[in-house]
Design a protein around this motif. Structure first.
Motif, mmCIF file in Angstrom:
data_model
loop_
_atom_site.group_PDB
_atom_site.id
_atom_site.type_symbol
_atom_site.label_atom_id
_atom_site.label_comp_id
_atom_site.label_asym_id
_atom_site.label_seq_id
_atom_site.Cartn_x
_atom_site.Cartn_y
_atom_site.Cartn_z
ATOM 1 N N ILE A 1 0.862 -1.175 0.000
ATOM 2 C CA ILE A 1 0.000 0.000 0.000
ATOM 3 C C ILE A 1 0.900 1.227 0.000
ATOM 4 C CG2 ILE A 1 -1.791 1.268 1.228
ATOM 5 C CD1 ILE A 1 -2.690 -1.434 2.387
ATOM 6 N N ALA A 2 0.817 2.010 -1.064
ATOM 7 C CA ALA A 2 1.708 3.155 -1.240
ATOM 8 C C ALA A 2 0.888 4.432 -1.415
ATOM 9 C CB ALA A 2 2.610 2.934 -2.444
ATOM 10 N N ASP A 3 1.121 5.387 -0.544
ATOM 11 C CA ASP A 3 0.427 6.672 -0.610
ATOM 12 C C ASP A 3 1.317 7.677 -1.333
ATOM 13 O OD1 ASP A 3 -1.309 8.795 -0.194
ATOM 14 O OD2 ASP A 3 -0.627 9.138 1.862
ATOM 15 N N GLU A 4 0.995 7.937 -2.589
ATOM 16 C CA GLU A 4 1.772 8.836 -3.453
ATOM 17 C C GLU A 4 3.274 8.532 -3.402
ATOM 18 O OE1 GLU A 4 0.820 12.961 -3.337
ATOM 19 O OE2 GLU A 4 -1.260 12.574 -2.798
ATOM 20 N N PRO A 5 3.670 7.343 -3.842
ATOM 21 C CA PRO A 5 5.071 6.922 -3.702
ATOM 22 C C PRO A 5 6.074 7.704 -4.548
ATOM 23 C CG PRO A 5 3.870 5.352 -5.035
ATOM 24 C CD PRO A 5 2.858 6.322 -4.486
ATOM 25 N N ILE A 6 5.591 8.436 -5.550
ATOM 26 C CA ILE A 6 6.546 9.149 -6.419
ATOM 27 C C ILE A 6 6.306 10.649 -6.432
ATOM 28 C CG2 ILE A 6 6.954 7.160 -7.902
ATOM 29 C CD1 ILE A 6 5.062 8.581 -9.946
ATOM 30 N N SER A 7 5.580 11.158 -5.454
ATOM 31 C CA SER A 7 5.187 12.569 -5.483
ATOM 32 C C SER A 7 6.364 13.536 -5.499
ATOM 33 C CB SER A 7 4.268 12.886 -4.311
ATOM 34 O OG SER A 7 4.929 12.645 -3.084
ATOM 35 N N HIS A 8 7.504 13.142 -4.961
ATOM 36 C CA HIS A 8 8.655 14.049 -4.911
ATOM 37 C C HIS A 8 9.856 13.515 -5.687
ATOM 38 C CE1 HIS A 8 6.579 16.578 -2.088
ATOM 39 N NE2 HIS A 8 6.350 15.543 -1.302
ATOM 40 N N LEU A 9 9.614 12.623 -6.640
ATOM 41 C CA LEU A 9 10.710 12.051 -7.416
ATOM 42 C C LEU A 9 10.673 12.586 -8.847
ATOM 43 C CD1 LEU A 9 10.493 8.303 -6.328
ATOM 44 C CD2 LEU A 9 12.014 10.065 -5.429
ATOM 45 N N ASP A 10 11.845 12.676 -9.466
ATOM 46 C CA ASP A 10 11.900 13.082 -10.872
ATOM 47 C C ASP A 10 11.474 11.903 -11.748
ATOM 48 O OD1 ASP A 10 14.211 11.379 -11.436
ATOM 49 O OD2 ASP A 10 15.378 12.869 -10.341
ATOM 50 N N ASP A 11 11.352 12.128 -13.048
ATOM 51 C CA ASP A 11 10.845 11.108 -13.968
ATOM 52 C C ASP A 11 11.713 9.853 -14.001
ATOM 53 O OD1 ASP A 11 8.698 12.722 -14.575
ATOM 54 O OD2 ASP A 11 9.592 13.507 -16.423
ATOM 55 N N ILE A 12 13.025 10.014 -13.964
ATOM 56 C CA ILE A 12 13.935 8.864 -14.021
ATOM 57 C C ILE A 12 13.771 7.994 -12.770
ATOM 58 C CG2 ILE A 12 16.367 8.158 -13.994
ATOM 59 C CD1 ILE A 12 16.905 10.637 -15.788
ATOM 60 N N ASN A 13 13.758 8.632 -11.595
ATOM 61 C CA ASN A 13 13.591 7.875 -10.356
ATOM 62 C C ASN A 13 12.180 7.321 -10.215
ATOM 63 O OD1 ASN A 13 16.202 7.928 -9.090
ATOM 64 N ND2 ASN A 13 15.905 10.128 -8.863
ATOM 65 N N SER A 14 11.181 8.001 -10.764
ATOM 66 C CA SER A 14 9.814 7.482 -10.760
ATOM 67 C C SER A 14 9.732 6.186 -11.548
ATOM 68 C CB SER A 14 8.847 8.498 -11.359
ATOM 69 O OG SER A 14 8.770 9.651 -10.573
#
Length: 69
Positions: A19-32
């Motif tokens: 269960i992930a709550d906005e797991p990529i909200s603060h990551l750039d496209d490559i890290n996403s």
């Protein structure tokens, strides 16, 4: 970095659902993209599912179901 470490800690143990709550909200496209790949690979290897929330940025993965509230 805390967000990435937290996700890796979750992936390092057995799970039925992640269960992930906005797991990529603060990551750039490559890290996403890297995070999506890691999550999918680990969930697949464990036969587990992923439940994720997002209010903006979406991970580039094939979702089985999308629910909009």
């Amino acid at each position: 970095q805390q967000q990435r470490v937290a996700m890796l800690r979750c992936l390092a143990q057995p799970f039925d659902f992640l269960i992930a709550d906005e797991p990529i909200s603060h990551l750039d496209d490559i890290n996403s993209a890297a995070m999506a790949e890691l999550m999918l690979e680990e969930a697949h290897s464990q036969g587990a599912g992923i439940i994720m929330t997002s209010i903006g940025k979406h991970m580039d993965i094939k979702y089985d179901r999308i629910m909009c509230l």
